[in-house]
Scaffold this active site. Sequence first.
Site, PDB file in Angstrom:
ATOM      1  N   LYS A 289       2.585  -5.621  -5.651  1.00 19.73           N
ATOM      2  CA  LYS A 289       1.342  -5.728  -6.626  1.00 19.73           C
ATOM      3  C   LYS A 289       0.311  -6.970  -6.500  1.00 19.73           C
ATOM      4  CE  LYS A 289       1.165  -2.582  -7.743  1.00 19.73           C
ATOM      5  NZ  LYS A 289       2.214  -1.704  -7.640  1.00 19.73           N
TER       6      LYS A 289
ATOM      7  N   TRP B 277     -11.989   6.715   3.811  1.00 12.01           N
ATOM      8  CA  TRP B 277     -11.280   5.620   4.113  1.00 12.01           C
ATOM      9  C   TRP B 277     -11.023   5.615   5.612  1.00 12.01           C
ATOM     10  CZ3 TRP B 277      -6.096   5.217   6.687  1.00 12.01           C
ATOM     11  CH2 TRP B 277      -5.544   3.885   6.280  1.00 12.01           C
TER      12      TRP B 277
ATOM     13  N   GLU C 237      -1.349  -6.483  -2.976  1.00  7.79           N
ATOM     14  CA  GLU C 237      -2.382  -5.378  -2.964  1.00  7.79           C
ATOM     15  C   GLU C 237      -3.793  -5.923  -3.638  1.00  7.79           C
ATOM     16  OE1 GLU C 237       0.265  -2.218  -4.955  1.00  7.79           O
ATOM     17  OE2 GLU C 237      -0.607  -0.846  -3.383  1.00  7.79           O
TER      18      GLU C 237
ATOM     19  N   LYS D  54      -5.318   5.268  -2.334  1.00  7.90           N
ATOM     20  CA  LYS D  54      -4.262   5.558  -3.194  1.00  7.90           C
ATOM     21  C   LYS D  54      -3.427   6.588  -2.828  1.00  7.90           C
ATOM     22  CE  LYS D  54      -3.195   5.841  -7.775  1.00  7.90           C
ATOM     23  NZ  LYS D  54      -2.384   4.497  -7.867  1.00  7.90           N
TER      24      LYS D  54
ATOM     25  N   HIS E 269      19.237 -18.579   2.808  1.00  9.13           N
ATOM     26  CA  HIS E 269      19.166 -18.177   4.208  1.00  9.13           C
ATOM     27  C   HIS E 269      17.980 -17.994   4.814  1.00  9.13           C
ATOM     28  CE1 HIS E 269      23.345 -17.031   3.307  1.00  9.13           C
ATOM     29  NE2 HIS E 269      22.863 -16.392   2.112  1.00  9.13           N
TER      30      HIS E 269
ATOM     31  N   ARG F 208      -9.279   6.846  -3.444  1.00 11.23           N
ATOM     32  CA  ARG F 208      -8.653   7.650  -2.153  1.00 11.23           C
ATOM     33  C   ARG F 208      -9.370   6.909  -0.747  1.00 11.23           C
ATOM     34  NH1 ARG F 208      -5.978  12.405  -2.720  1.00 11.23           N
ATOM     35  NH2 ARG F 208      -6.453  12.893  -0.497  1.00 11.23           N
TER      36      ARG F 208
ATOM     37  N   GLU G 191       8.601  -5.332  -5.842  1.00  9.88           N
ATOM     38  CA  GLU G 191       7.406  -4.555  -6.488  1.00  9.88           C
ATOM     39  C   GLU G 191       6.283  -5.602  -7.121  1.00  9.88           C
ATOM     40  OE1 GLU G 191       6.254  -1.991  -6.562  1.00  9.88           O
ATOM     41  OE2 GLU G 191       4.759  -1.848  -7.982  1.00  9.88           O
TER      42      GLU G 191
HETATM   43  C1  AGP Z   1       1.091   1.251  -5.183  1.00  9.49           C
HETATM   44  O1  AGP Z   1       0.666   0.090  -5.642  1.00  9.49           O
HETATM   45  C2  AGP Z   1       0.471   1.595  -3.665  1.00  9.49           C
HETATM   46  N1  AGP Z   1      -0.851   1.790  -3.609  1.00  9.49           N
HETATM   47  C3  AGP Z   1       1.188   2.283  -2.650  1.00  9.49           C
HETATM   48  O2  AGP Z   1       2.448   1.525  -2.212  1.00  9.49           O
HETATM   49  C4  AGP Z   1       1.866   3.863  -3.196  1.00  9.49           C
HETATM   50  O3  AGP Z   1       3.019   3.482  -3.942  1.00  9.49           O
HETATM   51  C5  AGP Z   1       2.490   4.427  -1.588  1.00  9.49           C
HETATM   52  O4  AGP Z   1       1.334   4.604  -0.701  1.00  9.49           O
HETATM   53  C6  AGP Z   1       3.156   5.639  -2.247  1.00  9.49           C
HETATM   54  O5  AGP Z   1       2.132   6.600  -2.586  1.00  9.49           O
HETATM   55  P1  AGP Z   1       2.736   7.826  -3.502  1.00  9.49           P
HETATM   56  O6  AGP Z   1       3.956   7.365  -4.523  1.00  9.49           O
HETATM   57  O7  AGP Z   1       1.647   8.750  -4.034  1.00  9.49           O
HETATM   58  O8  AGP Z   1       3.507   8.618  -2.617  1.00  9.49           O
END
Ligand code: AGP
Length: 642
Positions: free
Chosen positions: A518, A77, A521, A637, A537, A27, A514
Site C-alpha cells: 500500500k 495506460w 503504491e 487498476k 537474516h 484503468r 500488504e
Molecule cells: C492493489 O492495491 C493493486 N492495485 C494491485 O496489486 C491489484 O491487487 C492486482 O493488480 C490484482 O488485481 P485484481 O485483484 O483485480 O486481479
Amino acid sequence: MCGIFGYVGQKDAVPILLKGLSRLEYRGYDSAGIAVLDNSAHLIVRKKKGKVKELAASLNQHRNAPHGTIGLGHTRWATHGAPNDSNAHPHLDCSEKIAVIHNGIIENYVELKEALKAEGHQFRSNTDSEVLAHLVEKFYKKTGTVKEALKLAVAKARGSYAVGVIHEDEPGRITATRVDSPLVVGVGKHENFIASDVSAILEHTREAVAIENGEIVVLDGDSYQLSGANGRVVKRAPRHVQWNVEEAEKQGYAHFMLKEIFEQPGIIEGLIQKRLCKTGMRFEELKIKKSRLAQVKNVHIVACGTSYHAGLVGKYILETLTPLTVSVDNSSEFRYRDPKVDRSSLVILISQSGETADTLAALREAKKRGAVVLAIVNVLGSTIEREADGVIYTYAGPEIAVASTKAYTAQLAALYSLAFHLGLEVFPPKNPKRKAELFDLLAEFKKIPGAMSEFLAEYRIDRANWDANCAEYNRRYHKSLERYFKTAPAKRKRAPNAFFMYLGRNINYPSALEGALKLKEIAYISAEGYAAGEMKHGPIALIDENPWVVCIAVDSPTYEKMISNIEEIKARSGLITAIVTKGNEAVKKLGLYLYIEVPKTSELFSPLVIALPLQLIAYHVAKEFKEEIDQPRNLAKSVTVE
Ligand code: AGP
C-alpha cells in the site's frame, strides 16, 4: 490497461464521454481522447497527454468540443509508445473517416505495421493499436461494412483487445469486439453504451450485457446486435447491475481511498449476514456441488498483488478451519512451474477486477489440468467469473481508488466464509469438541465488523494526530537529508534512507506484505514486508534512525517474539510504530515512536482489523508527501496484459 467508452443516442456525446472516461480513469491515465461524429457526420478527434480533466479543460479553453450524438472515448495506460498526444487514442485510418479505440496489446503489430506501410498506409503514432485503424480501413474497402471489416482486422491480430470503431460512412453506429480484454454494453432508453467496466455506465443505465471473447456487437441508439465468432446471431438479454452510481462517488471524502477504507465494516457485516446459516456459511452463487468439493484433497490459491496477499492470509485461514493443505502462487508464476494440480485440486482464483490477465491464464491452466476452479471476484460478470466453475462474490461495490482496500478485506471475508463452509459442512469434524470450537470461531467472526467500526470511530477522533505524526516523520527525514547535504562530499557517509519496514508473524506476515505494498503504491517510498523472524537474516542491516518500522504486535502466541524483535530494532535506534491490542500497557513502556491500538480479536481474525491502520498509514504518509492518492503513477487498476 486503458479504459474504453462509447456512446450512441440522442444527447450531446462529449459530456457523456468525458464523464464515462473519468469513471474509467482507474484503468489508466497517461492520456485521454475522444472521437465524435458531429452533426454533419464528420469525424472530429480531440486527444491529449494527461488526465481526462486536462482534456476537458482544453476543450473548454479552446471552445472546440465537437457536437454530435455518437462518439468514442479512451483513457490510456501506455504499453507501446510514450504517453503523448499522438499516441493517445482514438487512432484514425489514412482517410481520417474511421476512429478506433483499443484496450489490450496487439502482439504482432510490428509485422502488421510493416505490411500495411508497404501497402501505402501512413502511421501517425508509435502504438500497436493504430494498426487496427488501418486494418479496418483496408478491409472496409473490400467488405463495405465496419462489422465485416473489424472481423477480418482482428483475425489478423494476435493478442488481447477490446476495440470500438466508428466510421463516417456508418453514422449512428458503433461496432465493437473483444478477446481477453473486458467489454460491456450498457442498454439505455434511446441510448446505448460500450465500456470497459459497468461503473462507467451506472448513471445512465443499470442494464448491461457482457460481451464474450470473439463476439462482435453493433449498436445504435435503439438496439444492439450481437454475433458470435462464427457469424451467428447471439441473443443475450441484459443483466441488472446491483451497484449504484452513489457507490462510485466520493460522498464528501477527500479521496476515494479514504471513503473505501471507511466502507469496510459495512461490507464485511453485509457479507456475513448474507451467508450465515444455522449450519455455518452458505453461498447462493457457488454453483460447485458439495459432493464435488468433498473430493478435494488440496487447495491452490492463485492471485496477483493485493489479491495475492489475501490469498496468503487465506492459506492460514483454510489450514486452521479445514483439514486441507493449501499452496499460494502469484498468477504470473503459476503456470510456469508445472503445478501439481489435478482432479483432486481446488484452485481458487482471487481477483477484484476479475480481468487480470495472469490470473485468467492461471485459471485456464488449472481447468486444463482438471481441477475444480473457484473464483473470488468483486466485479460481477467479469471474465474470470464467467470462466470459473463457481464463484464467490465479494460484494464490495465499485472500488475506484487504484490501491485496493475494501476489496482486500472483502476477499479475506470471503475466504473466512469459504473456510467455515468447507470446515463445517463439506468436511465436518468428527470430534464434537472441534465442531464446537469452529462454531465459537464463527460467533467471533460475526463480531469482527464491530471491531473494525470501533477502530475507525477512534481513528476519526484521532485523525489530526495521524497527520501530525506523518509531518514529524517528514520533518525528521528532511532534517537528516539537510545534514547529509551540509556535510562536505568527501566526508559524507550513506545518504539517509526513507524506507518503511513492515514486520509481522504468522497470519500477519501477509498483512506486513500488504502494508508495504500500500505504501509503495501511493507514497512511492520503498517499503518491504518481512516475516519478523527473518529480520535477523538480512533486513536488520537496514535499521538506523531513518527507516520507519511498523511492527504488528497484537496479542497472539507470537507476541513475545515480536517484542524481542522490537527490542532488537530499538537497540539500533529504529523508529518504531507498534500496532498493538487495546489495553496493552506493557508495550507502551518501551518508549517507541508511535502506538496504534486495535480492538482485541483472536489472532485468526486480526488481519481484518489490522488492515485498517496499515491502509491509513499509507494514506496519511502519501497525503503528507502530497501524492495523488487515488491515481498513483504508472499503475492501473485492472491489469489486462501479462
Ligand atoms: C492493489 O492495491 C493493486 N492495485 C494491485 O496489486 C491489484 O491487487 C492486482 O493488480 C490484482 O488485481 P485484481 O485483484 O483485480 O486481479
